[in-house]
Design a protein around this motif. Structure first.
Motif, short mmCIF file in Angstrom:
data_model
loop_
_atom_site.label_atom_id
_atom_site.label_comp_id
_atom_site.label_asym_id
_atom_site.label_seq_id
_atom_site.Cartn_x
_atom_site.Cartn_y
_atom_site.Cartn_z
N LYS A 1 -0.74 10.12 9.25
CA LYS A 1 -1.13 9.63 7.92
C LYS A 1 -0.44 10.38 6.80
O LYS A 1 0.04 11.50 6.97
CB LYS A 1 -2.64 9.69 7.75
CG LYS A 1 -3.26 11.05 7.88
CD LYS A 1 -4.77 10.93 7.82
CE LYS A 1 -5.42 12.24 8.14
NZ LYS A 1 -6.87 12.12 8.11
N SER A 2 -0.45 9.74 5.66
CA SER A 2 0.18 10.29 4.47
C SER A 2 -0.70 11.36 3.83
O SER A 2 -1.92 11.31 3.92
CB SER A 2 0.40 9.17 3.44
OG SER A 2 0.96 9.69 2.25
N ASP A 3 -0.07 12.31 3.16
CA ASP A 3 -0.80 13.30 2.38
C ASP A 3 -1.12 12.75 0.99
O ASP A 3 -1.89 13.34 0.26
CB ASP A 3 0.04 14.57 2.22
CG ASP A 3 0.25 15.29 3.55
OD1 ASP A 3 -0.59 15.15 4.45
OD2 ASP A 3 1.27 15.99 3.67
N LYS A 4 -0.51 11.62 0.67
CA LYS A 4 -0.71 11.02 -0.65
C LYS A 4 -1.91 10.09 -0.63
O LYS A 4 -2.32 9.61 0.42
CB LYS A 4 0.54 10.25 -1.07
CG LYS A 4 1.73 11.17 -1.21
CD LYS A 4 2.88 10.46 -1.82
CE LYS A 4 4.00 11.48 -2.00
NZ LYS A 4 4.87 11.15 -3.07
N GLY B 1 -3.69 7.46 10.57
CA GLY B 1 -2.91 8.36 11.42
C GLY B 1 -2.13 7.63 12.50
O GLY B 1 -2.07 6.41 12.54
N LYS B 2 -1.54 8.41 13.38
CA LYS B 2 -0.65 7.91 14.43
C LYS B 2 -1.29 6.85 15.30
O LYS B 2 -2.50 6.86 15.52
CB LYS B 2 -0.24 9.06 15.36
CG LYS B 2 0.63 10.09 14.75
CD LYS B 2 0.96 11.14 15.80
CE LYS B 2 1.77 12.25 15.22
NZ LYS B 2 2.17 13.22 16.24
N ALA B 3 -0.43 6.01 15.85
CA ALA B 3 -0.87 5.04 16.86
C ALA B 3 -1.27 5.79 18.12
O ALA B 3 -0.71 6.83 18.44
CB ALA B 3 0.26 4.07 17.15
N ARG B 4 -2.21 5.24 18.84
CA ARG B 4 -2.68 5.87 20.08
C ARG B 4 -2.55 4.93 21.23
O ARG B 4 -2.61 3.81 21.18
CB ARG B 4 -4.14 6.27 19.95
CG ARG B 4 -4.31 7.28 18.87
CD ARG B 4 -5.76 7.44 18.53
NE ARG B 4 -5.77 7.87 17.15
CZ ARG B 4 -6.47 8.84 16.69
NH1 ARG B 4 -7.28 9.47 17.46
NH2 ARG B 4 -6.43 9.19 15.46
N SER C 1 0.81 -1.23 0.00
CA SER C 1 0.00 0.00 0.00
C SER C 1 0.84 1.27 0.00
O SER C 1 0.31 2.36 -0.14
CB SER C 1 -0.92 0.02 1.23
OG SER C 1 -1.81 -1.07 1.20
N TYR C 2 2.15 1.15 0.16
CA TYR C 2 3.04 2.31 0.22
C TYR C 2 2.95 3.08 -1.10
O TYR C 2 3.11 2.51 -2.17
CB TYR C 2 4.47 1.85 0.48
CG TYR C 2 5.47 2.96 0.66
CD1 TYR C 2 5.45 3.75 1.80
CD2 TYR C 2 6.43 3.22 -0.30
CE1 TYR C 2 6.38 4.76 1.99
CE2 TYR C 2 7.37 4.23 -0.13
CZ TYR C 2 7.34 5.00 1.02
OH TYR C 2 8.25 6.01 1.20
N PRO C 3 2.68 4.39 -1.03
CA PRO C 3 2.46 5.16 -2.25
C PRO C 3 3.73 5.51 -3.02
O PRO C 3 3.66 6.07 -4.10
CB PRO C 3 1.79 6.43 -1.75
CG PRO C 3 2.30 6.61 -0.37
CD PRO C 3 2.48 5.22 0.16
#
Length: 71
Positions: free
Chosen positions: A35-38, A68-71, A21-23
């Motif tokens: 999270k990514s902006d892509k 987004g980030k881990a919580r 899934s890496y853009p």
């Protein structure tokens, strides 16, 4: 376990850039950075299957690149 930090050790251990899934041409370490902006196409998440950062911090979620980030 605390949320992963943005540091060289975690960045170098991160396997985001090997994910289907890496853009491409993007940051990595989404669990710490957010999270990514892509645009991400969900083609699988390899975090639970082998990411040292994921394992060390006992993370539970997937697709940090989207969620987004881990919580």
């Amino acid at each position: 376990m605390p949320t992963p930090q943005e540091n060289d050790q975690n960045y170098n251990s991160c396997i985001c850039d090997g994910c289907p899934s890496y853009p491409g041409n993007d940051k990595k370490l989404y669990c710490a950075r957010g999270k990514s902006d892509k645009k991400i196409v969900m083609e699988g998440c390899i975090c639970p299957a082998g990411c040292p950062v994921y394992a060390e911090h006992k993370l539970k979620d997937m697709y940090y690149c989207i969620n987004g980030k881990a919580r």
